[in-house]
Design a protein around this motif. Structure first.
Motif: not given
Length: 85
Positions: A56-75
């Motif tokens: 579930l951690k690997q394949y399900v997108t949770t609301p916590d994953d959205v800011p993480t993805a945005a931060a990684e894109k910004a970096v």
């Protein structure tokens, strides 16, 4: 982006996976211990739960994953690889 996961592999996702493994491994070890001692139903159930925690951690997108993805894109936009230049 990894072919097996829907999320980009970055330092924040790696740390999240490490935290998930820290919680799932004791559950899996208890399940294996119960399997070895003969309590197969409970042992198998705990092993399945531990596996589901990781999947579930690997394949399900949770609301916590959205800011993480945005931060990684910004970096990634600020600090580009030298190979891409």
């Amino acid at each position: 982006m990894s072919a097996r996961s829907s999320q980009p592999v970055g330092i924040l996702n790696t740390l999240g996976l490490v935290a998930t493994l820290a919680l799932a491994l004791p559950v899996a070890l208890l399940g294996v211990n119960l399997l070895v001692t003969g309590r197969t139903t409970m042992g198998a159930a705990l092993c399945i739960v531990a596996g589901l925690m990781i999947l579930l951690k690997q394949y399900v997108t949770t609301p916590d994953d959205v800011p993480t993805a945005a931060a990684e894109k910004a970096v990634g936009a600020v600090a580009k690889d030298e190979e891409n230049e």
